[in-house]
Write a protein that holds these residues in place. Structure first.
Motif, short mmCIF file in Angstrom:
data_model
loop_
_atom_site.label_atom_id
_atom_site.label_comp_id
_atom_site.label_asym_id
_atom_site.label_seq_id
_atom_site.Cartn_x
_atom_site.Cartn_y
_atom_site.Cartn_z
N ARG A 67 1.73 -1.07 9.70
CA ARG A 67 1.26 -1.03 8.32
C ARG A 67 1.16 0.40 7.80
O ARG A 67 1.13 1.35 8.57
CB ARG A 67 -0.09 -1.74 8.21
CG ARG A 67 -0.05 -3.18 8.70
CD ARG A 67 -1.38 -3.85 8.48
NE ARG A 67 -1.43 -5.14 9.17
CZ ARG A 67 -1.92 -5.32 10.39
NH1 ARG A 67 -2.39 -4.28 11.06
NH2 ARG A 67 -1.93 -6.50 10.94
N ASP A 68 1.07 0.51 6.50
CA ASP A 68 1.01 1.81 5.86
C ASP A 68 -0.24 2.57 6.32
O ASP A 68 -1.30 1.97 6.54
CB ASP A 68 0.98 1.63 4.34
CG ASP A 68 1.16 2.94 3.60
OD1 ASP A 68 2.30 3.40 3.49
OD2 ASP A 68 0.14 3.49 3.14
N HIS A 121 -2.21 4.31 4.70
CA HIS A 121 -3.30 4.17 3.74
C HIS A 121 -3.91 2.76 3.77
O HIS A 121 -4.87 2.50 3.05
CB HIS A 121 -2.81 4.48 2.33
CG HIS A 121 -2.26 5.86 2.17
ND1 HIS A 121 -3.06 6.99 2.26
CD2 HIS A 121 -1.00 6.31 1.94
CE1 HIS A 121 -2.32 8.07 2.08
NE2 HIS A 121 -1.07 7.68 1.89
N ASP A 122 -3.33 1.89 4.59
CA ASP A 122 -3.80 0.51 4.66
C ASP A 122 -3.63 -0.01 6.09
O ASP A 122 -2.90 -0.98 6.33
CB ASP A 122 -3.00 -0.35 3.67
CG ASP A 122 -3.48 -1.79 3.61
OD1 ASP A 122 -4.68 -2.02 3.83
OD2 ASP A 122 -2.63 -2.67 3.35
N ASP A 137 -5.31 -1.78 8.13
CA ASP A 137 -5.69 -3.15 8.45
C ASP A 137 -4.93 -4.19 7.62
O ASP A 137 -5.11 -5.39 7.81
CB ASP A 137 -7.19 -3.34 8.25
CG ASP A 137 -8.00 -2.48 9.20
OD1 ASP A 137 -7.59 -2.37 10.38
OD2 ASP A 137 -9.03 -1.92 8.78
N GLY A 138 -4.12 -3.72 6.67
CA GLY A 138 -3.31 -4.64 5.88
C GLY A 138 -4.10 -5.49 4.90
O GLY A 138 -3.70 -6.61 4.57
N THR A 139 -5.20 -4.94 4.39
CA THR A 139 -6.05 -5.73 3.49
C THR A 139 -6.14 -5.15 2.08
O THR A 139 -6.86 -5.71 1.23
CB THR A 139 -7.48 -5.83 4.07
OG1 THR A 139 -8.00 -4.51 4.30
CG2 THR A 139 -7.46 -6.61 5.38
N ARG A 140 -5.45 -4.06 1.82
CA ARG A 140 -5.54 -3.43 0.50
C ARG A 140 -4.91 -4.35 -0.54
O ARG A 140 -3.73 -4.76 -0.43
CB ARG A 140 -4.84 -2.08 0.53
CG ARG A 140 -5.19 -1.19 -0.65
CD ARG A 140 -4.75 0.24 -0.41
NE ARG A 140 -5.04 1.09 -1.54
CZ ARG A 140 -4.80 2.40 -1.56
NH1 ARG A 140 -4.29 2.99 -0.49
NH2 ARG A 140 -5.07 3.12 -2.63
N ARG A 141 -5.65 -4.66 -1.58
CA ARG A 141 -5.26 -5.70 -2.51
C ARG A 141 -3.91 -5.43 -3.19
O ARG A 141 -3.06 -6.33 -3.27
CB ARG A 141 -6.35 -5.88 -3.59
CG ARG A 141 -6.02 -6.95 -4.62
CD ARG A 141 -7.18 -7.20 -5.57
NE ARG A 141 -6.81 -8.07 -6.66
CZ ARG A 141 -6.70 -9.39 -6.57
NH1 ARG A 141 -6.94 -9.97 -5.42
NH2 ARG A 141 -6.38 -10.12 -7.63
N TYR A 174 -1.34 -3.78 -2.23
CA TYR A 174 -0.20 -3.94 -1.32
C TYR A 174 0.02 -5.41 -1.00
O TYR A 174 1.17 -5.86 -0.87
CB TYR A 174 -0.44 -3.15 -0.04
CG TYR A 174 -0.43 -1.64 -0.23
CD1 TYR A 174 0.29 -1.05 -1.26
CD2 TYR A 174 -1.15 -0.82 0.63
CE1 TYR A 174 0.30 0.31 -1.43
CE2 TYR A 174 -1.15 0.56 0.47
CZ TYR A 174 -0.43 1.13 -0.56
OH TYR A 174 -0.42 2.48 -0.73
#
Length: 393
Positions: A135-136, A138-139, A141-145, A147
């Protein structure tokens, strides 16, 4: 299905193909430089059957000397010069390039390239495959809305998603809500080298126990976690000769150098920088450590295991799919230098454990994480061959 590349080559060519017209794959990445996903792209270019595939490597930003590692006789390189931040014009340049190249499919990697799905379709390319190697930053955990919304919006434009770990697979399925029929798991793989000739600590009284790390020095890789753990080891075992070698470079290097100076570790920590060939270092290491805060399926762990090294790593991303805790190495919580130091300490005075875990790791790579198996899986995907979706991680 059997993923033997030789058998897959027997598949009839698609309508319109001739013996003199290989399939053209465009590999789209953010930057062609040293890194795990870039090594995967290089392996695909170098090892997919040359009579069936041509390749174009497209970098949104730039092409570095890493391109010398790609040895296909008909590979082309294209840098689009993307500016930092938002640069909508890059997709116009990308669209024009695809209109010239006319690839059969685009194989794009990681979040930075996902937006390419729409201009790929508008350029007339029939297939768009998107691989997630991690994942990026900046994210993590993959939870950034924003994205998540972007990924969900683009699902109809993508023919297949490739997660390289169980963690990414489950996240795609349950968090992003990608339809299961569009998810094609393919774990990373590495070439199995000859059995290393490694002299062990104790055979040479002047040889310290050497802890090794190979990777980009980025915050997400948390190299300072390893420096902290090594400092604790030095305090716990002041009479034991220890050495730490970090191979790689990146924006965290100044902070690493400052911490080394603060802890007076200059005589025992070696910053080797970028290396075109890491092979000599694998034989110098007695233990490999990966201290990351987030990962996909790190090739450096697989390479360390292939070189019969025990691995101490943080339990993040797909790392737990590779390292079997207590059998091929040790897994610890992320951002916990005390736990990292304790796990490393288990190997300092136990050569039998080091040898046993190193051998078990090498056997695990040979059985489940070989380069050949990875290439065969991508070959099946690119040719459109139906394969089982329950590939083991």
């Amino acid at each position: 299905m059997d993923l033997d590349p030789a058998r897959l080559l027997l598949k009839p060519r698609q309508t319109g193909e001739s013996e003199s017209s290989p399939m053209l794959i465009a590999h789209l990445i953010h930057r062609l430089d040293i890194g795990g996903l870039e090594k995967v792209v290089a392996d695909l270019v170098n090892h997919l059957p040359h009579d069936r595939f041509d390749h174009a490597v497209i970098s949104l930003t730039e092409i570095t000397a890493f391109k010398e590692r790609l040895h296909h006789p008909r590979v082309t390189f294209h840098a689009l010069g993307k500016q930092r931040g938002q640069d909508p014009a890059v997709w116009w340049r990308y669209w024009k390039l695809l209109r010239q190249l006319k690839p059969d499919l685009v194989h794009a990697c990681n979040l930075a390239t996902l937006e390419a799905a729409i201009p790929t379709r508008l350029a007339g390319v029939k297939r768009f495959i998107h691989a997630e190697h991690g994942r990026d930053s900046h994210d993590p955990d993959g939870t950034r809305r924003k994205y998540l919304l972007l990924r969900r919006f683009l699902i109809p434009w993508v023919d297949g998603f490739v997660p390289v770990s169980r963690d990414l697979h489950d996240w795609m399925l349950h968090t992003v809500h990608i339809p299961p029929e569009k998810i094609h798991p393919i774990v990373n793989g590495v070439r199995l080298p000859p059995v290393p000739n490694r002299s062990r600590p104790g055979t040479d009284p002047n040889r310290p126990f050497t802890i090794g790390h190979v990777g980009r020095q980025w915050p997400i890789k948390d190299p300072l976690n390893l420096i902290e753990a090594f400092f604790q080891l030095r305090r716990s075992y002041p009479e034991t000769p220890l050495r730490l070698i970090l191979v790689g470079d990146g924006p965290e290097r100044p902070a690493i150098e400052a911490r080394i100076a603060e802890y007076r570790l200059a005589d025992t920590v070696h910053l080797a920088g970028w290396q075109n060939d890491v092979t000599p270092f694998w034989e110098r290491f007695d233990l490999f450590v990966l201290p990351s805060r987030a990962e996909g399926t790190p090739l450096t762990i697989l390479e360390a295991m292939a070189h019969a090294l025990p691995v101490v790593a943080t339990r993040v991303g797909g790392v737990g799919d590779l390292v079997v805790d207590g059998q091929t190495g040790r897994l610890v919580p992320r951002s916990d230098p005390c736990a990292l130091a304790d796990a490393i300490g288990e190997y300092l005075f136990d050569p039998a454990r080091r040898a046993m875990h190193g051998a078990a790791g090498r056997e695990r790579v040979a059985a489940r994480f070989s380069q050949e198996r990875m290439i065969a899986a991508y070959l099946a995907l690119f040719l459109g061959v139906s394969v089982t979706k329950d590939q083991e991680f």
